[in-house]
Design a protein around this motif. Structure first.
Motif, PDB file in Angstrom:
ATOM      1  N   VAL A 129      -8.508  -0.184   2.525  1.00 55.17           N
ATOM      2  CA  VAL A 129      -8.440   0.088   1.090  1.00 55.17           C
ATOM      3  C   VAL A 129      -9.076  -1.076   0.329  1.00 55.17           C
ATOM      4  N   ASP A 130      -9.966  -0.739  -0.587  1.00 55.32           N
ATOM      5  CA  ASP A 130     -10.572  -1.754  -1.467  1.00 55.32           C
ATOM      6  C   ASP A 130      -9.607  -1.978  -2.634  1.00 55.32           C
ATOM      7  N   ARG A 131      -8.767  -2.964  -2.484  1.00 52.27           N
ATOM      8  CA  ARG A 131      -7.700  -3.183  -3.460  1.00 52.27           C
ATOM      9  C   ARG A 131      -8.264  -3.652  -4.802  1.00 52.27           C
ATOM     10  N   GLU A 132      -9.273  -4.477  -4.751  1.00 56.45           N
ATOM     11  CA  GLU A 132      -9.840  -4.972  -6.008  1.00 56.45           C
ATOM     12  C   GLU A 132     -10.430  -3.833  -6.829  1.00 56.45           C
ATOM     13  N   ALA A 134      -9.598  -0.677  -6.667  1.00 53.29           N
ATOM     14  CA  ALA A 134      -8.514   0.195  -7.130  1.00 53.29           C
ATOM     15  C   ALA A 134      -7.847  -0.391  -8.366  1.00 53.29           C
ATOM     16  N   LYS A 135      -7.625  -1.692  -8.357  1.00 49.92           N
ATOM     17  CA  LYS A 135      -7.016  -2.312  -9.529  1.00 49.92           C
ATOM     18  C   LYS A 135      -7.964  -2.265 -10.744  1.00 49.92           C
ATOM     19  N   ALA A 136      -9.262  -2.422 -10.471  1.00 46.09           N
ATOM     20  CA  ALA A 136     -10.219  -2.372 -11.573  1.00 46.09           C
ATOM     21  C   ALA A 136     -10.261  -0.997 -12.228  1.00 46.09           C
ATOM     22  N   LEU A 137     -10.049   0.051 -11.445  1.00 40.85           N
ATOM     23  CA  LEU A 137     -10.032   1.406 -11.989  1.00 40.85           C
ATOM     24  C   LEU A 137      -8.662   1.798 -12.519  1.00 40.85           C
ATOM     25  N   GLY A 138      -7.700   0.900 -12.422  1.00 41.62           N
ATOM     26  CA  GLY A 138      -6.366   1.188 -12.947  1.00 41.62           C
ATOM     27  C   GLY A 138      -5.561   2.151 -12.094  1.00 41.62           C
ATOM     28  N   ILE A 139      -5.848   2.222 -10.812  1.00 37.24           N
ATOM     29  CA  ILE A 139      -5.133   3.145  -9.909  1.00 37.24           C
ATOM     30  C   ILE A 139      -4.044   2.380  -9.174  1.00 37.24           C
ATOM     31  N   SER A 140      -2.877   2.920  -9.164  1.00 40.35           N
ATOM     32  CA  SER A 140      -1.745   2.288  -8.485  1.00 40.35           C
ATOM     33  C   SER A 140      -1.926   2.384  -6.966  1.00 40.35           C
ATOM     34  N   LEU A 141      -1.719   1.260  -6.294  1.00 44.59           N
ATOM     35  CA  LEU A 141      -1.807   1.271  -4.836  1.00 44.59           C
ATOM     36  C   LEU A 141      -0.707   2.125  -4.217  1.00 44.59           C
ATOM     37  N   THR A 142       0.435   2.184  -4.880  1.00 45.20           N
ATOM     38  CA  THR A 142       1.520   3.031  -4.375  1.00 45.20           C
ATOM     39  C   THR A 142       1.120   4.497  -4.393  1.00 45.20           C
ATOM     40  N   ASP A 143       0.492   4.931  -5.476  1.00 50.23           N
ATOM     41  CA  ASP A 143       0.033   6.321  -5.529  1.00 50.23           C
ATOM     42  C   ASP A 143      -1.036   6.595  -4.475  1.00 50.23           C
ATOM     43  N   LEU A 144      -1.900   5.615  -4.226  1.00 56.93           N
ATOM     44  CA  LEU A 144      -2.954   5.804  -3.231  1.00 56.93           C
ATOM     45  C   LEU A 144      -2.371   5.944  -1.827  1.00 56.93           C
ATOM     46  N   PHE A 145      -1.448   5.063  -1.482  1.00 54.47           N
ATOM     47  CA  PHE A 145      -0.853   5.131  -0.144  1.00 54.47           C
ATOM     48  C   PHE A 145       0.021   6.379   0.016  1.00 54.47           C
ATOM     49  N   GLN A 146       0.725   6.783  -1.014  1.00 54.19           N
ATOM     50  CA  GLN A 146       1.529   8.003  -0.918  1.00 54.19           C
ATOM     51  C   GLN A 146       0.637   9.236  -0.761  1.00 54.19           C
ATOM     52  N   THR A 147      -0.542   9.213  -1.401  1.00 52.01           N
ATOM     53  CA  THR A 147      -1.474  10.328  -1.228  1.00 52.01           C
ATOM     54  C   THR A 147      -1.957  10.418   0.228  1.00 52.01           C
ATOM     55  N   LEU A 148      -2.304   9.271   0.799  1.00 49.61           N
ATOM     56  CA  LEU A 148      -2.721   9.259   2.203  1.00 49.61           C
ATOM     57  C   LEU A 148      -1.593   9.713   3.119  1.00 49.61           C
ATOM     58  N   GLN A 149      -0.386   9.250   2.853  1.00 46.78           N
ATOM     59  CA  GLN A 149       0.742   9.643   3.687  1.00 46.78           C
ATOM     60  C   GLN A 149       1.052  11.127   3.556  1.00 46.78           C
ATOM     61  N   ALA A 150       1.014  11.634   2.336  1.00 42.62           N
ATOM     62  CA  ALA A 150       1.393  13.027   2.110  1.00 42.62           C
ATOM     63  C   ALA A 150       0.426  13.993   2.790  1.00 42.62           C
ATOM     64  N   PHE A 151      -0.888  13.675   2.763  1.00 41.14           N
ATOM     65  CA  PHE A 151      -1.860  14.604   3.312  1.00 41.14           C
ATOM     66  C   PHE A 151      -2.133  14.386   4.808  1.00 41.14           C
ATOM     67  N   MET A 196      -8.955  12.403 -11.918  1.00 42.89           N
ATOM     68  CA  MET A 196      -8.815  12.435 -10.467  1.00 42.89           C
ATOM     69  C   MET A 196      -9.961  11.634  -9.847  1.00 42.89           C
ATOM     70  N   VAL A 197      -9.606  10.671  -9.038  1.00 48.27           N
ATOM     71  CA  VAL A 197     -10.593   9.787  -8.401  1.00 48.27           C
ATOM     72  C   VAL A 197     -10.614  10.093  -6.910  1.00 48.27           C
ATOM     73  N   PRO A 198     -11.783  10.316  -6.313  1.00 43.37           N
ATOM     74  CA  PRO A 198     -11.831  10.593  -4.870  1.00 43.37           C
ATOM     75  C   PRO A 198     -11.440   9.357  -4.063  1.00 43.37           C
ATOM     76  N   VAL A 199     -10.745   9.608  -2.983  1.00 44.94           N
ATOM     77  CA  VAL A 199     -10.296   8.498  -2.122  1.00 44.94           C
ATOM     78  C   VAL A 199     -11.481   7.811  -1.465  1.00 44.94           C
ATOM     79  N   SER A 200     -12.571   8.533  -1.270  1.00 44.40           N
ATOM     80  CA  SER A 200     -13.747   7.924  -0.654  1.00 44.40           C
ATOM     81  C   SER A 200     -14.304   6.781  -1.484  1.00 44.40           C
ATOM     82  N   ALA A 201     -14.051   6.782  -2.793  1.00 45.22           N
ATOM     83  CA  ALA A 201     -14.533   5.694  -3.646  1.00 45.22           C
ATOM     84  C   ALA A 201     -13.674   4.456  -3.534  1.00 45.22           C
ATOM     85  N   LEU A 202     -12.518   4.552  -2.863  1.00 42.04           N
ATOM     86  CA  LEU A 202     -11.580   3.432  -2.785  1.00 42.04           C
ATOM     87  C   LEU A 202     -11.336   2.942  -1.365  1.00 42.04           C
ATOM     88  N   THR A 203     -11.849   3.633  -0.367  1.00 38.72           N
ATOM     89  CA  THR A 203     -11.561   3.265   1.021  1.00 38.72           C
ATOM     90  C   THR A 203     -12.836   3.245   1.858  1.00 38.72           C
TER      91      THR A 203
END
Length: 457
Positions: A129-132, A134-151, A196-203
């Motif tokens: 995960v590109d944390r920097e 994600a933070k620059a786009l204002g996306i919560s890392l918790t939401d990102l990891f929960q999305t990966l876990q859920a799917f 909605m931001v695609p996960v491919s742009a963050l990982t």
């Protein structure tokens, strides 16, 4: 021709008790013993043939093993050893040590079929995960990891009751939407302003090798090693061999070990056989001492025991059999029967000595008079256990072990030991009487030289 039924389960790692997509287990049910008359249809021959085929596969790794004799006491029958990472601190190096250990253990004459379950070359998809960003786009890392876990995995939501039963709600993508690394990039996570931001742009994804299952034993990263004793070797010799190998070559490199299952139980109760055997001899000595009212005569009986023990161990060695628990049970039987033969001679010799015969005459007469009953009873027993030497059927190995020890032990004790028992009686009885006579002579001499008391008027 020796197999009755086969049940296969895909996705189950039976040894490590884990679910894996690249694992499988096949349970093979053999036909009854009376239907497997050929030597190649016996369990050991079948295991050897199957392992010979499985070890030759290039695209898979597999091995055949027998279930433990006591169900629930471990996973396999034979060696169950856990190599532990106590100072390596690198799973790749630790796996290298484990592979070296199994290779060297297979070269030892006491072992065969040594195999480890640790695999560190399983292809794995690593998602970074590109944390920097994600933070620059204002996306919560918790939401990102929960999305990966859920799917990609399962996300627990809640429980609900319906018709008196409780059901669990878990979110998970359908299999067709999570089969390739590109499917991860097609997921979306909610960003600021409900965009909605695609996960491919963050990982970033990449394949790498790693362990499929990493187990711990007693708090240490461990690798389970299983195997079996070589033909003619006992399980105790097998455990001694692997312990020496670890202590000589791997203990100094941060690798420890611990046993589990049947191996642990054997090590925990090991060393007690000799103690029990010694206590049995002490008990026999005390009973004989009470019977003869002497501390020396019982030795004439106990000195006949080594002939039977030597014969039993010699027979086991000649037949190339391990010194297992059944042989030790047979040794106890041989001790009792060898002592019985000696008691017949010593008891009669004691009676003749009490009638005034000399020690030598009493020993020779007792040997002549008791020779026939000893030979009759002993050979009746020897011929009675002879069928155990060539028995067949379920559990034949145990009958071979106990029959071999008892047959050869009694054969040597009868044909050789009975000729030494009169000698033992003569020597021990002579030393005993000489030791008793010396204090009597000294006390008599003291009375003779003692001055007479003076008498007065």
């Amino acid at each position: 021709p020796a197999v009755n039924h086969v049940v296969a389960l895909v996705g189950l790692d039976f040894i490590q008790n884990a679910n894996q997509t690249n694992a499988a287990i096949i349970f093979v049910n053999m036909k009854p013993w009376d239907q497997r008359t050929s030597r190649k249809d016996q369990i050991n021959a079948v295991l050897g043939a199957v392992n010979g085929y499985l070890f030759g596969m290039r695209n898979a790794r597999g091995f055949a093993f027998n279930l433990p004799e006591i169900i629930g006491l471990g996973t396999t029958a034979g060696l169950e050893m856990n190599l532990q990472d106590r100072g390596v601190n690198d799973v790749q190096r630790f796996a290298g040590f484990v592979n070296d250990f199994t290779r060297e253990a297979n070269g030892r004459p006491e072992l065969r079929g040594v195999y480890s379950t640790l695999r560190v070359n399983t292809p794995q998809l690593y998602v970074q995960v590109d944390r920097e960003k994600a933070k620059a786009l204002g996306i919560s890392l918790t939401d990102l990891f929960q999305t990966l876990q859920a799917f990609l995995s399962t996300l627990y939501i809640n429980d609900f009751n319906l018709y008196g039963k409780t059901y669990r709600v878990q979110a998970e993508a359908q299999p067709k939407f999570r089969q390739t690394p590109e499917d991860i990039g097609r997921l979306y996570v909610r960003g600021p302003n409900q965009h909605m931001v695609p996960v491919s742009a963050l990982t970033h994804t990449q394949f790498q090798a790693g362990p499929s299952v990493l187990t711990r034993f007693n708090g240490f990263t461990s690798a389970l090693v299983i195997g079996a004793p070589a033909p003619g070797k006992s399980s105790g010799q097998m455990l001694d061999a692997v312990e020496r190998l670890v202590q000589e070559k791997y203990a100094g490199q941060g690798v420890g070990y611990a046993f589990s299952g049947q191996s642990y139980q054997e090590r925990a109760s090991g060393g007690q056989g000799g103690l029990v055997f010694a206590l049995g001899l002490v008990m026999v000595f005390l009973v004989l001492a009470a019977q003869y009212e002497s501390w020396s005569i019982p030795f004439a009986v106990l000195l006949a025991v080594p002939f039977g023990t030597l014969g039993a161990l010699l027979g086991v060695w000649l037949r190339g059999m391990p010194n297992d628990v059944y042989v030790q049970i047979g040794l106890i039987v041989v001790v009792g029967l060898a002592a019985k033969n000696a008691i017949l001679i010593v008891e009669f010799a004691n009676e003749l000595r009490a009638q005034g015969r000399s020690i030598r005459e009493a020993a020779l007469e007792a040997g002549r008079e008791r020779l026939r009953p000893i030979l009759m009873t002993s050979f009746a027993f020897i011929l009675g256990v002879a069928p155990l030497l060539a028995s067949s059927g379920a559990g034949a190995a145990s009958r071979h072990s106990i029959g071999t020890g008892v047959f050869f032990g009694m054969l040597v004790a009868t044909t050789v030991g009975i000729f030494f028992i009169p000698l033992f009686f003569t020597v021990i009885r002579a030393l005993s009487e000489r030791g008793l006579a010396r204090p009597l002579r000294e006390s008599a001499a003291a009375r003779q030289v003692a001055p007479a008391p003076a008498t007065g008027d």
